[in-house]
Design a protein around this motif. Structure first.
Motif, PDB file in Angstrom:
ATOM      1  N   ILE B  27       0.829  -1.198   0.000  1.00 30.84           N
ATOM      2  CA  ILE B  27       0.000   0.000   0.000  1.00 30.84           C
ATOM      3  C   ILE B  27       0.868   1.254   0.000  1.00 30.84           C
ATOM      4  O   ILE B  27       1.718   1.432   0.868  1.00 30.84           O
ATOM      5  N   ARG B  28       0.641   2.106  -0.989  1.00 26.81           N
ATOM      6  CA  ARG B  28       1.304   3.415  -1.017  1.00 26.81           C
ATOM      7  C   ARG B  28       0.458   4.460  -0.281  1.00 26.81           C
ATOM      8  O   ARG B  28       0.971   5.370   0.330  1.00 26.81           O
ATOM      9  N   SER B  29      -0.879   4.327  -0.394  1.00 21.48           N
ATOM     10  CA  SER B  29      -1.763   5.236   0.350  1.00 21.48           C
ATOM     11  C   SER B  29      -3.173   4.654   0.414  1.00 21.48           C
ATOM     12  O   SER B  29      -3.562   3.844  -0.429  1.00 21.48           O
ATOM     13  N   VAL B  30      -3.914   5.032   1.444  1.00 21.10           N
ATOM     14  CA  VAL B  30      -5.320   4.659   1.609  1.00 21.10           C
ATOM     15  C   VAL B  30      -6.098   5.935   1.921  1.00 21.10           C
ATOM     16  O   VAL B  30      -5.636   6.753   2.718  1.00 21.10           O
ATOM     17  N   ARG B  31      -7.221   6.139   1.269  1.00 20.56           N
ATOM     18  CA  ARG B  31      -8.111   7.212   1.730  1.00 20.56           C
ATOM     19  C   ARG B  31      -9.548   6.691   1.617  1.00 20.56           C
ATOM     20  O   ARG B  31      -9.880   5.987   0.653  1.00 20.56           O
ATOM     21  N   ASP B  32     -10.334   6.976   2.616  1.00 22.62           N
ATOM     22  CA  ASP B  32     -11.687   6.428   2.630  1.00 22.62           C
ATOM     23  C   ASP B  32     -12.703   7.499   2.976  1.00 22.62           C
ATOM     24  O   ASP B  32     -12.389   8.484   3.660  1.00 22.62           O
ATOM     25  N   GLY B  37     -13.615   3.431  -0.345  1.00 20.98           N
ATOM     26  CA  GLY B  37     -12.273   3.986  -0.212  1.00 20.98           C
ATOM     27  C   GLY B  37     -11.407   3.641  -1.417  1.00 20.98           C
ATOM     28  O   GLY B  37     -11.794   2.829  -2.274  1.00 20.98           O
ATOM     29  N   PHE B  38     -10.244   4.292  -1.453  1.00 22.38           N
ATOM     30  CA  PHE B  38      -9.282   4.046  -2.526  1.00 22.38           C
ATOM     31  C   PHE B  38      -7.926   3.630  -1.930  1.00 22.38           C
ATOM     32  O   PHE B  38      -7.490   4.200  -0.934  1.00 22.38           O
ATOM     33  N   ILE B  39      -7.321   2.687  -2.555  1.00 23.23           N
ATOM     34  CA  ILE B  39      -5.957   2.293  -2.178  1.00 23.23           C
ATOM     35  C   ILE B  39      -5.068   2.430  -3.412  1.00 23.23           C
ATOM     36  O   ILE B  39      -5.451   2.005  -4.504  1.00 23.23           O
ATOM     37  N   VAL B  40      -3.902   3.055  -3.234  1.00 26.79           N
ATOM     38  CA  VAL B  40      -2.895   3.027  -4.302  1.00 26.79           C
ATOM     39  C   VAL B  40      -1.958   1.863  -3.989  1.00 26.79           C
ATOM     40  O   VAL B  40      -1.303   1.844  -2.947  1.00 26.79           O
ATOM     41  N   VAL B  53     -10.461   0.159  -5.600  1.00 27.14           N
ATOM     42  CA  VAL B  53     -11.664   0.736  -4.995  1.00 27.14           C
ATOM     43  C   VAL B  53     -12.304  -0.340  -4.124  1.00 27.14           C
ATOM     44  O   VAL B  53     -12.432  -1.488  -4.562  1.00 27.14           O
ATOM     45  N   TYR B  54     -12.630   0.013  -2.889  1.00 27.56           N
ATOM     46  CA  TYR B  54     -13.279  -0.979  -2.013  1.00 27.56           C
ATOM     47  C   TYR B  54     -14.489  -0.336  -1.342  1.00 27.56           C
ATOM     48  O   TYR B  54     -14.515   0.880  -1.126  1.00 27.56           O
ATOM     49  N   HIS B  55     -15.476  -1.151  -1.036  1.00 24.85           N
ATOM     50  CA  HIS B  55     -16.745  -0.647  -0.504  1.00 24.85           C
ATOM     51  C   HIS B  55     -17.056  -1.224   0.862  1.00 24.85           C
ATOM     52  O   HIS B  55     -16.436  -2.208   1.280  1.00 24.85           O
ATOM     53  N   LEU B  58     -17.678  -4.960   2.123  1.00 27.35           N
ATOM     54  CA  LEU B  58     -16.627  -5.891   2.574  1.00 27.35           C
ATOM     55  C   LEU B  58     -16.669  -6.019   4.093  1.00 27.35           C
ATOM     56  O   LEU B  58     -16.798  -5.016   4.806  1.00 27.35           O
ATOM     57  N   ASP B  59     -16.540  -7.260   4.599  1.00 27.87           N
ATOM     58  CA  ASP B  59     -16.562  -7.509   6.051  1.00 27.87           C
ATOM     59  C   ASP B  59     -15.500  -6.681   6.776  1.00 27.87           C
ATOM     60  O   ASP B  59     -15.729  -6.183   7.866  1.00 27.87           O
ATOM     61  N   ASN B  60     -14.340  -6.584   6.164  1.00 30.67           N
ATOM     62  CA  ASN B  60     -13.229  -5.922   6.843  1.00 30.67           C
ATOM     63  C   ASN B  60     -13.012  -4.485   6.351  1.00 30.67           C
ATOM     64  O   ASN B  60     -11.893  -3.984   6.356  1.00 30.67           O
ATOM     65  N   PHE B  61     -14.108  -3.840   5.948  1.00 23.50           N
ATOM     66  CA  PHE B  61     -14.016  -2.467   5.434  1.00 23.50           C
ATOM     67  C   PHE B  61     -13.300  -1.525   6.410  1.00 23.50           C
ATOM     68  O   PHE B  61     -12.417  -0.757   6.039  1.00 23.50           O
ATOM     69  N   VAL B  62     -13.658  -1.625   7.685  1.00 19.58           N
ATOM     70  CA  VAL B  62     -13.080  -0.716   8.685  1.00 19.58           C
ATOM     71  C   VAL B  62     -11.590  -1.009   8.859  1.00 19.58           C
ATOM     72  O   VAL B  62     -10.756  -0.100   8.900  1.00 19.58           O
ATOM     73  N   GLU B  63     -11.266  -2.296   8.930  1.00 24.21           N
ATOM     74  CA  GLU B  63      -9.859  -2.672   9.098  1.00 24.21           C
ATOM     75  C   GLU B  63      -9.021  -2.164   7.925  1.00 24.21           C
ATOM     76  O   GLU B  63      -7.922  -1.628   8.102  1.00 24.21           O
ATOM     77  N   ILE B  64      -9.536  -2.334   6.736  1.00 23.57           N
ATOM     78  CA  ILE B  64      -8.796  -1.904   5.541  1.00 23.57           C
ATOM     79  C   ILE B  64      -8.514  -0.404   5.606  1.00 23.57           C
ATOM     80  O   ILE B  64      -7.384   0.032   5.333  1.00 23.57           O
ATOM     81  N   SER B  65      -9.531   0.341   5.983  1.00 20.56           N
ATOM     82  CA  SER B  65      -9.375   1.797   6.002  1.00 20.56           C
ATOM     83  C   SER B  65      -8.310   2.246   6.986  1.00 20.56           C
ATOM     84  O   SER B  65      -7.763   3.336   6.869  1.00 20.56           O
ATOM     85  N   LYS B  66      -7.997   1.405   7.962  1.00 24.91           N
ATOM     86  CA  LYS B  66      -7.005   1.770   8.972  1.00 24.91           C
ATOM     87  C   LYS B  66      -5.612   1.236   8.671  1.00 24.91           C
ATOM     88  O   LYS B  66      -4.686   1.429   9.481  1.00 24.91           O
ATOM     89  N   LEU B  67      -5.468   0.523   7.554  1.00 27.81           N
ATOM     90  CA  LEU B  67      -4.150  -0.066   7.252  1.00 27.81           C
ATOM     91  C   LEU B  67      -3.095   1.027   7.077  1.00 27.81           C
ATOM     92  O   LEU B  67      -3.346   2.066   6.474  1.00 27.81           O
TER      93      LEU B  67
END
Lengths: 463, 463
Positions: B27-32, B37-40, B53-55, B58-67
Motif C-alpha cells: 500500500i502506497r496510500s489509503v483514503r476512505d 475507499g481508494f488504495i494506491v 476501490v473498495y466498498h 466488505l466484512d473488513n471495510f473498517v480494518e482496511i481503512s485503517k491499514l
C-alpha cells in the motif's frame, strides 16, 4: 579486406562459398609437401577450425611452411566447398600475411596436454579445444541465466562484495583492510583499532547476497543476484574454490512450491539454451570428457523433477545404510553419498528434498507447522549431488526473532532484516545456485579449477 | 487464485478488463469516505501503481481503512476500464486479504523524502518511486550490455576479484587476508610472513580485469568482462565509490578505430534498449530528476560521435584558457572542466579524444609512429565528461618490454602478458566502461551513492 569470422562461415556458408574472403586466426598445425601445404586455422569465434590450402606460387611459401604452432596469420583466398572431405569447405589461399610469429617453445604444441599441466598456464589454456569449449559454455550459461530472469521481469541486483556484517554466517570469511599489516594501529586495550581502517570498522568479503537480496524482493517482488562470493575454507577438493559466482533469486508472494518450480524451469532453460547454442562444444564434452552427458542432460530437460521430503528420504536411506560410510538417521545432514543415492539410484533424475530438520538449517528458513522441520529445499542431480539449496523464508516477525535468539545471533545485526517483517511482510522464498557447479554439471568437467578462468584455491592465486 | 502482476495489466490490459483477478502488493496510500475507499497499490513489477476501490460491503471495510502505509495485501475483484480517469483502469475489490501489516512508524510515509535521508535506509529506499526507477534501469542496462556483446558472439569472461598482482597499478588497493590482525605472524626479519596467509602471498582486490581479459581475447578474439572492481581511494566525491562494476571488452584483429566503433555502437544500443524497455522510468527521470535528459539521450543515440586528437583538442583549449581553472597545455592531463568544454561547447555531443601523450598514459598502450603519443581514446559525453577510456594495446614484444623497463615495472610480474606477444601476437584493443557512471548518465542521477544498491565509500559500509 574485412575479416570474416570462422563461426560466420559455418553458420552461413552458402553466402561465402565461391567468394574471395579474408580470415585471421592462430595456427593449430602446418604440414607441407614440396608444392603445397595445409594449415589448420582457429580464430576463437567457434569450436571448429578452418582448413587453409596454400601453394608454392605464393612468394612466402617457404616461410609459411616454417611457421610455428601458435603463430597468427591473415589468410585471403577463395572459400571452396569440399563435399568429399571431413570439413565442409576450405580456403585456397592466394595470400598469407603473418600477423605475429610464435616460437618452437610455444607451450601448446600439437599434442594432448594434461589438465594439470594446463592449470600452470591459465593465460594460454583457453587456446586449447577443451578450454575453448568450457569457457564458451560458461559464457553461454551466464547469459542464459540473465535471459531467463530478465524475460520473467526479475530485477538484477548487484549485492555488495565488501560487507560489514557476518550476518549469514555461511562460512569462513576473508578480511578486507587498508591497514598497514606491518604496523597495525591498536586501541588502548591492545585490540586492532578498526577506526583507522577504510570503512571505519571490520569488513569482509561476502559469502552470500541473500539477505540483501531479500530487501529488494520486498520492493520489486522478483529479483536475482549474480555475483562473486567467497569462502576462506581450507578445503582442497575438486568442488571447492575460494572465489566463485552465485545466482540467488528471491521471489515474493511465493512459497516453497513456487520456488521449486522456478528452480526447475531455470535449470531446464539453461540446458536447452546451451544445447541449442553450443552444439559442437556439447558434442565434444559428450565424446571426450563425459560419455553419456548429452543423454543425461536431455533427460533432465524433458522429465519432471522428483519430490521427496527429508523424512521420507531418511526412511529410504536407513533401509540401505549398509551401502553408506555415514549411516543415515533422522536429524543427520545428508552426505554426498546419500544425495547421490537418492538422485541416481532411487529417482534416476533430479529430485527436490524438502522439509529438513530445523536444527541443521539456517535461522531464516520458515518453520513448518510441525515445529520440527523448516520449508527448505535442496535440488540433487545425478553425478553431482546438491546443485541448488533454498527455502521459503520466515516471514513472521516473532518467529524470526525467536530463531535469532535461539541461535545466539545478535539482534542488532538483523534490524534491517527484521524491518522487512515489520513493514508489509510477505511470504517469500529463494535459492542459491553455485554457478561453477552448474558449469561442471553441464560440461561434465570434474574439477572446479577447470571451469574458472583464473581459479583461486588454498595457496593458489596466480595472475 | 494466481496473482496477476501490475506490469502485465498495463502491458496487456485488454486481456484483463472485465475479468475477476487477484493482485498482491504494498500500500502506497489509503483514503476512505464513509462507504468506500481508494488504495494506491504498488507491486514492484512496474513503475505504475494500481488503483483499488473498495466498498463497505466488505466484512473488513473498517480494518482496511485503517491499514498503514507499507502494508502488504492481496486484492481480488473485477478490473474495470476507467476511460475518464487519469489511470486507464482500476480494480473493484470484492476481497482484500492482509498479507502483512505495517506500522505508523514505517519510515516511508506518503511524502517526499530527501535522497540523503533515503541513503540511511538502503534496505527500504527501493520501495520509493525514484529508486524503483533507478534500480530497474540499472538492471536493464546490465542486461542490455550482456545482450549487446552476446549477440556479437563475444565471450563473457569472469576475471578474478582477488588478485596476487599489482600489475595494472591503477590505484590504491584493498588487502585481502585471513591472517589474524591481532596477531600477525612475522618473519625473522620482522616483516609480515605472508606464507601463513590463505594464498601464501599478499593478495588484493582487483582494480581492473584488463590484463586477464587480454589473455582471453588472444584465444576467443572478442571477449568482455563485467564484474566488480575496487579502489581504496580516500575521495569523498559524488562520482567515486570504493566498490563499483566495470565492463571491459577486448577485441583482437582490431585497432583503435574498431575500438571506437564498438564503444559508440554499445552506448547507442544501451540507450535505445532502456528507452524502449523503461519508458515510464525514463519519463520520470526526465520530469523530476534531469529535465532535458530524454532529448539529450535521443540526440546521442542518433548522432555520429565526434573525433578529435589530443593535440587538436589542446589547440582549442589553449585558445580558451581564460575559461579554465587549470590551464591546458600539450602534455597535461585533461581535467573534467576541459573534457566538458570539449563535449558540451565545442561538439555538443559525445566525442572521442585520441592519441594522448605517452607519459600520461599506461604502459600497455600502443606507441604511435611519432614516438610521442599512444593510441589511446577517451569518450567524453555532455554532462559527465569521461565515460569510457580505452586504447589499442602494444602488441610488439620489444616495445612493450621497453615501456615496462622505462616505467620501472618488474618484468617478472608481466611474463604472462609478454607471452601474449611472444606467441602469435595480434593487434588488439579494448576499453573500460564504468558501469555506475553509465547508470548516472542514463538516469540523470547526480550521486553515485544513489545508483548502487548498497554503496561502499570511505567510512560507509552498511548492510
Amino acid at each position: 579486406m574485412e575479416l570474416v569470422e570462422v563461426r560466420e562461415l559455418y553458420r552461413n556458408k552458402d553466402q561465402y562459398i565461391g567468394k574471395r574472403i579474408s580470415v585471421g586466426g592462430w595456427i593449430r598445425s602446418v604440414r607441407d609437401s614440396k608444392t603445397f601445404g595445409f594449415i589448420v586455422l582457429h580464430d576463437g569465434t567457434c569450436f571448429n577450425t578452418l582448413q587453409v590450402v596454400y601453394h608454392d606460387k605464393l612468394d612466402n611459401f617457404v616461410e609459411i611452411s616454417k611457421l610455428n604452432v601458435g603463430s597468427a596469420i591473415i589468410v585471403t583466398g577463395e572459400l571452396v566447398a569440399t563435399p568429399q572431405a571431413k570439413q565442409p569447405f576450405e580456403i585456397q589461399a592466394d595470400q598469407v600475411v603473418v600477423e605475429g610469429y610464435s616460437t618452437p617453445e610455444y607451450p601448446l604444441q600439437k599434442k594432448r596436454h594434461s589438465l594439470e599441466y594446463l592449470r600452470t598456464i591459465t593465460h594460454l589454456r583457453p587456446r586449447t579445444n577443451t578450454f575453448q569449449a568450457v569457457f564458451r559454455v560458461r559464457s553461454l550459461i551466464s547469459y542464459a541465466i540473465h535471459k531467463f530472469f530478465q524475460e520473467r521481469n526479475f530485477i538484477y541486483v548487484h549485492t555488495p562484495i565488501i560487507t560489514g556484517s557476518d550476518a549469514e554466517g555461511a562460512g569462513e570469511m576473508f578480511r578486507v583492510t587498508t591497514l598497514d599489516l606491518e604496523n597495525i594501529p591498536k586501541t588502548e586495550e591492545g585490540k586492532v583499532d578498526t577506526s583507522y581502517d577504510f570503512f571505519g570498522k571490520e569488513t569482509n568479503l561476502t559469502v552470500s547476497g541473500q539477505l540483501n537480496g531479500e530487501t529488494y524482493a520486498m520492493a520489486f517482488k522478483n529479483i536475482y543476484t549474480f555475483g562473486p562470493t567467497f569462502r576462506a575454507e581450507n578445503s582442497n577438493t575438486t568442488r571447492h574454490a575460494a572465489e566463485f559466482w552465485m545466482i540467488e533469486p528471491e521471489i515474493a508472494f511465493a512459497d516453497l512450491k513456487d520456488n521449486m518450480e522456478l528452480a526447475e524451469d531455470m535449470l531446464k532453460y539453461i540446458i536447452n539454451y546451451v544445447l541449442e547454442h553450443a552444439p559442437e562444444e556439447m558434442n565434444f564434452f559428450n565424446q571426450f570428457v563425459d560419455k553419456g552427458l548429452l543423454d543425461r542432460l536431455k533427460l533432465v530437460a524433458t522429465s519432471d523433477f522428483g519430490h521427496i521430503t527429508y523424512t521420507e528420504a531418511i526412511e529410504i536411506l536407513e533401509k540401505n545404510n549398509d551401502k553408506f560410510e555415514y549411516k543415515a538417521f533422522w536429524g543427520c545432514d545428508l552426505q554426498t553419498e546419500h544425495e547421490r543415492y537418492l538422485t541416481e539410484q532411487v529417482f534416476n533424475k533430479p529430485v527436490f528434498v524438502t522439509d529438513y530438520p530445523k536444527d541443521i538449517k539456517a535461522f531464516y528458513m520458515k518453520l513448518n507447522e510441525d515445529n520440527k522441520t523448516v520449508a527448505a529445499m535442496d535440488l540433487l542431480v545425478p553425478g553431482i549431488g546438491e546443485i541448488i539449496g533454498g527455502s521459503q523464508r520466515e516471514d513472521d516477525y516473532d518467529k524470526l526473532l525467536k530463531r535469532i535468539d535461539e541461535m545466539g545471533l545478535k539482534r542488532e545485526d538483523y534490524e534491517f532484516y527484521l524491518d522487512l517483517r515489520r513493514y508489509g511482510s510477505v511470504r517469500h522464498a529463494g535459492f542459491g545456485l553455485g554457478f561453477e557447479r552448474c558449469v561442471m554439471y553441464l560440461t561434465g568437467m570434474g574439477n572446479i579449477r577447470d571451469v574458472i578462468p583464473f581459479p583461486r584455491t588454498v595457496n593458489h592465486c596466480d595472475l
